[in-house]
Design an enzyme around this catalytic site. Structure first.
Site: not given
Ligand code: DX5
Ligand code: ZN
Length: 215
Positions: A7, A32, A34, A36, A65, A67, A136, A142, A174-176, A196-197
């Site tokens: 991401s 990916h 994002d 927002m 993606h 959002m 999700m 975030f 997607d997420g964590g 992502g992180s």
């Molecule tokens: C969150 C995003 C994710 C985000 C994931 O709203 O849709 O794609 O970048 O980031 P991590 O992998 O750090 O949870």
């Molecule tokens: Zn995403």
């Protein structure tokens, strides 16, 4: 084994070209992206010009993606900005079937995302029409949040639908996502892991992408 979609939200925005090139040189399957809007989710990320700039340097397909509220208004613009996959949120689309047909007409792969509280069953009548279903595993908005454990159950339920009815949508989460939860996510049926992180804070992101992919 899974495809990895790093991401770009977790990239260094002052060095986007460098980070896109890192992804190009890795085993990632997608980038990916994002988007927002500060309405559907509390945060604002970036918009069309940044998506275009990423696309200019990307050698991997852009997995966009959205959002955002009323995503229909921007499908064509994001397709023109380089999206290969266009994922909208179920919660933002009162006429989801029409939205999916529109994405197909634009020549992109349609995806649908579900928030953590939304049961997978709401997609039962549309599963045959989509290329991708995104679960999700955090509340969208975030990066860097904690993985929600109930996501495993939703992924297993989607995989069961796929097997029972012969659908061929991919399952994305997607997420964590990290190396602790990736193996079980893949066992439950995930095809694409967004990270992502975990990727961008690791000392060797290219190696981390490979390790996640081997999960
Ligand atoms: C969150 C995003 C994710 C985000 C994931 O709203 O849709 O794609 O970048 O980031 P991590 O992998 O750090 O949870
Ligand atoms: Zn995403």
């Amino acid at each position: 084994m899974a495809e990895i979609a790093p991401s770009i939200l977790a990239a260094d925005f002052a060095n986007l070209q460098r980070d896109v090139e890192m992804i190009n040189s890795s085993s990632a399957g997608y980038i990916h992206v994002d988007i927002m809007d500060g309405m559907f989710v509390p945060n604002i990320s970036f918009g069309l010009p940044v998506c275009e700039a990423i696309h200019k340097h990307a050698q991997k397909p852009l997995d966009v993606h959205l959002m955002i509220e009323q995503p229909d208004r921007y499908l064509e613009a994001f397709r023109n900005a380089g999206a290969s996959v266009l994922t909208v949120h179920y919660e933002a689309c009162p006429h989801l079937h029409r939205t999916i047909q529109h994405i197909k007409e634009l020549g992109a792969e349609p995806g649908v995302a579900l928030n953590p509280h939304t049961p997978v069953e709401v997609l039962s009548e549309i599963m045959g029409d989509v290329s991708l279903i995104l679960i999700m595993s955090v509340n969208p908005g975030f990066g860097g949040q904690k993985f929600i454990e109930n996501s495993y159950r939703k992924i297993a339920a989607l995989d069961a639908y796929r097997k029972k009815f012969g659908y061929n949508f991919k399952i994305e989460v997607d997420g964590g996502v990290n190396l602790n939860n990736a193996p079980r996510l893949v066992r439950e049926g995930v095809d694409i892991l967004v990270a992502g992180s975990f990727v961008f804070t690791s000392p060797d992101p290219v190696q981390t992408i490979t390790e996640l992919g081997n999960s």
